[in-house]
Design a protein around this motif. Structure first.
Motif, PDB file in Angstrom:
ATOM      1  N   SER A  82       0.832  -1.209   0.000  1.00 39.36           N
ATOM      2  CA  SER A  82       0.000   0.000   0.000  1.00 39.36           C
ATOM      3  C   SER A  82       0.866   1.258   0.000  1.00 39.36           C
ATOM      4  O   SER A  82       0.541   2.246  -0.668  1.00 39.36           O
ATOM      5  CB  SER A  82      -0.974   0.006   1.181  1.00 39.36           C
ATOM      6  OG  SER A  82      -0.276   0.027   2.406  1.00 39.36           O
ATOM      7  N   MET A  83       1.999   1.227   0.706  1.00 37.12           N
ATOM      8  CA  MET A  83       2.882   2.405   0.707  1.00 37.12           C
ATOM      9  C   MET A  83       3.538   2.607  -0.659  1.00 37.12           C
ATOM     10  O   MET A  83       3.669   3.732  -1.135  1.00 37.12           O
ATOM     11  CB  MET A  83       3.937   2.283   1.811  1.00 37.12           C
ATOM     12  CG  MET A  83       3.334   2.417   3.183  1.00 37.12           C
ATOM     13  SD  MET A  83       4.436   2.707   4.588  1.00 37.12           S
ATOM     14  CE  MET A  83       5.979   2.026   4.189  1.00 37.12           C
ATOM     15  N   TYR A  86       0.907   3.938  -3.079  1.00 39.50           N
ATOM     16  CA  TYR A  86       0.691   5.359  -2.797  1.00 39.50           C
ATOM     17  C   TYR A  86       1.839   6.198  -3.369  1.00 39.50           C
ATOM     18  O   TYR A  86       1.614   7.222  -4.015  1.00 39.50           O
ATOM     19  CB  TYR A  86       0.563   5.598  -1.289  1.00 39.50           C
ATOM     20  CG  TYR A  86       0.485   7.049  -0.934  1.00 39.50           C
ATOM     21  CD1 TYR A  86      -0.684   7.773  -1.143  1.00 39.50           C
ATOM     22  CD2 TYR A  86       1.589   7.718  -0.410  1.00 39.50           C
ATOM     23  CE1 TYR A  86      -0.755   9.123  -0.836  1.00 39.50           C
ATOM     24  CE2 TYR A  86       1.524   9.056  -0.089  1.00 39.50           C
ATOM     25  CZ  TYR A  86       0.350   9.749  -0.306  1.00 39.50           C
ATOM     26  OH  TYR A  86       0.292  11.088   0.002  1.00 39.50           O
ATOM     27  N   MET A  90       1.508   9.040  -6.281  1.00 44.81           N
ATOM     28  CA  MET A  90       1.955  10.418  -6.079  1.00 44.81           C
ATOM     29  C   MET A  90       3.012  10.810  -7.114  1.00 44.81           C
ATOM     30  O   MET A  90       2.999  11.919  -7.642  1.00 44.81           O
ATOM     31  CB  MET A  90       2.505  10.605  -4.661  1.00 44.81           C
ATOM     32  CG  MET A  90       1.458  10.434  -3.580  1.00 44.81           C
ATOM     33  SD  MET A  90       0.044  11.521  -3.753  1.00 44.81           S
ATOM     34  CE  MET A  90       0.797  13.082  -3.406  1.00 44.81           C
ATOM     35  N   MET A 107      -5.616  11.892  -3.378  1.00 47.57           N
ATOM     36  CA  MET A 107      -4.652  10.830  -3.042  1.00 47.57           C
ATOM     37  C   MET A 107      -3.947  11.133  -1.722  1.00 47.57           C
ATOM     38  O   MET A 107      -3.677  10.220  -0.936  1.00 47.57           O
ATOM     39  CB  MET A 107      -3.615  10.681  -4.150  1.00 47.57           C
ATOM     40  CG  MET A 107      -4.026   9.749  -5.257  1.00 47.57           C
ATOM     41  SD  MET A 107      -4.645   8.144  -4.711  1.00 47.57           S
ATOM     42  CE  MET A 107      -3.219   7.451  -3.922  1.00 47.57           C
ATOM     43  N   ARG A 108      -3.643  12.406  -1.475  1.00 51.57           N
ATOM     44  CA  ARG A 108      -3.012  12.765  -0.196  1.00 51.57           C
ATOM     45  C   ARG A 108      -3.943  12.439   0.968  1.00 51.57           C
ATOM     46  O   ARG A 108      -3.512  11.940   1.998  1.00 51.57           O
ATOM     47  CB  ARG A 108      -2.642  14.245  -0.190  1.00 51.57           C
ATOM     48  CG  ARG A 108      -1.436  14.551  -1.014  1.00 51.57           C
ATOM     49  CD  ARG A 108      -0.997  16.004  -0.852  1.00 51.57           C
ATOM     50  NE  ARG A 108       0.049  16.300  -1.798  1.00 51.57           N
ATOM     51  CZ  ARG A 108      -0.100  17.030  -2.890  1.00 51.57           C
ATOM     52  NH1 ARG A 108      -1.274  17.580  -3.168  1.00 51.57           N
ATOM     53  NH2 ARG A 108       0.903  17.240  -3.708  1.00 51.57           N
ATOM     54  N   GLY A 111      -4.055   8.693   1.368  1.00 52.81           N
ATOM     55  CA  GLY A 111      -2.797   8.258   1.978  1.00 52.81           C
ATOM     56  C   GLY A 111      -2.760   8.557   3.463  1.00 52.81           C
ATOM     57  O   GLY A 111      -2.316   7.724   4.264  1.00 52.81           O
ATOM     58  N   THR A 114      -5.198   6.193   5.255  1.00 50.62           N
ATOM     59  CA  THR A 114      -4.638   4.840   5.271  1.00 50.62           C
ATOM     60  C   THR A 114      -3.508   4.741   6.277  1.00 50.62           C
ATOM     61  O   THR A 114      -3.432   3.772   7.047  1.00 50.62           O
ATOM     62  CB  THR A 114      -4.135   4.447   3.869  1.00 50.62           C
ATOM     63  OG1 THR A 114      -5.222   4.567   2.946  1.00 50.62           O
ATOM     64  CG2 THR A 114      -3.599   3.031   3.843  1.00 50.62           C
ATOM     65  N   TRP A 115      -2.615   5.728   6.293  1.00 47.96           N
ATOM     66  CA  TRP A 115      -1.516   5.732   7.267  1.00 47.96           C
ATOM     67  C   TRP A 115      -2.071   5.721   8.690  1.00 47.96           C
ATOM     68  O   TRP A 115      -1.624   4.964   9.534  1.00 47.96           O
ATOM     69  CB  TRP A 115      -0.622   6.958   7.041  1.00 47.96           C
ATOM     70  CG  TRP A 115       0.322   7.193   8.168  1.00 47.96           C
ATOM     71  CD1 TRP A 115       1.491   6.522   8.413  1.00 47.96           C
ATOM     72  CD2 TRP A 115       0.172   8.131   9.236  1.00 47.96           C
ATOM     73  NE1 TRP A 115       2.065   7.001   9.561  1.00 47.96           N
ATOM     74  CE2 TRP A 115       1.278   7.987  10.092  1.00 47.96           C
ATOM     75  CE3 TRP A 115      -0.789   9.086   9.554  1.00 47.96           C
ATOM     76  CZ2 TRP A 115       1.448   8.759  11.226  1.00 47.96           C
ATOM     77  CZ3 TRP A 115      -0.619   9.845  10.688  1.00 47.96           C
ATOM     78  CH2 TRP A 115       0.491   9.685  11.506  1.00 47.96           C
TER      79      TRP A 115
END
Length: 186
Positions: A82-83, A86, A90, A107-108, A111, A114-115
């Motif tokens: 996932s990282m 992402y 980006m 997306m930010r 992200g 999700t984080w």
């Protein structure tokens, strides 16, 4: 958020497997472990072998057929996958001007959410490799490995330490720097 509250409850419930809650209570609420992606503790209670006794750990071969490493690899793939996805989104989103005002802000946000949701699962799943049985020095999740000395234990520890460092230290530092850069008022 509700997810965060349930994740904290699941963390407390997993600690209660050592300092036990009533057995009936644990067996009726063990599904909350899944909110932290804590498959190990879920399998421990779901196995039917679980007994609510303090200082009576279960042997790792009684849980998931002593195959913690399979879940560990799956969790690494989920976390790092996932990282990486992402990061790629980006990177490619920054390559095209038309995406900078439409795609990237969303997306930010995705992200960041999700984080945030992954904070407890990352801490819970990666920290399991640091739990050693006090009287044998064996890993709790893999009783065939001696803590800190076997090559498998060292591999688990290096991967876990790097993953937790990135997720729990580097990313928050990056977020603090980015937020300070974007604050309008001095």
């Amino acid at each position: 958020t509700i997810i965060n509250y349930v994740q904290v409850y699941a963390l407390i419930a997993s600690l209660a497997l050592t300092w036990t809650f009533p057995e009936n209570y644990t067996k009726n609420t063990y599904w909350v472990f899944l909110f932290n992606l804590d498959v190990w503790e879920f399998a421990k209670v779901a196995s039917g072998e679980y007994i609510a006794q303090s200082k009576t750990p279960m042997r790792s071969n009684q849980i998931m057929n002593d195959q913690f490493y399979i879940w560990y690899i799956i969790f690494i793939l989920i976390h790092w996958g996932s990282m990486i996805l992402y990061g790629l989104a980006m990177f490619f989103g920054n390559q095209y001007a038309k995406y900078k005002n439409t795609f990237l802000p969303r997306m930010r946000l995705v992200g960041l959410i999700t984080w945030f949701i992954f904070i407890l699962p990352v801490g819970v799943n990666y920290s399991k490799v640091f739990w050693c049985l006090p009287w044998t020095g064996k890993m709790d999740v893999a009783n065939d490995n001696t803590c800190w000395t076997s090559s498998a234990s060292k591999g688990y520890i290096i991967i876990s330490a790097v993953s937790m460092f990135v997720h729990l230290i580097l990313i928050p530092i990056y977020l603090v720097v980015r937020i300070k850069q974007n604050v309008v008022t001095p």
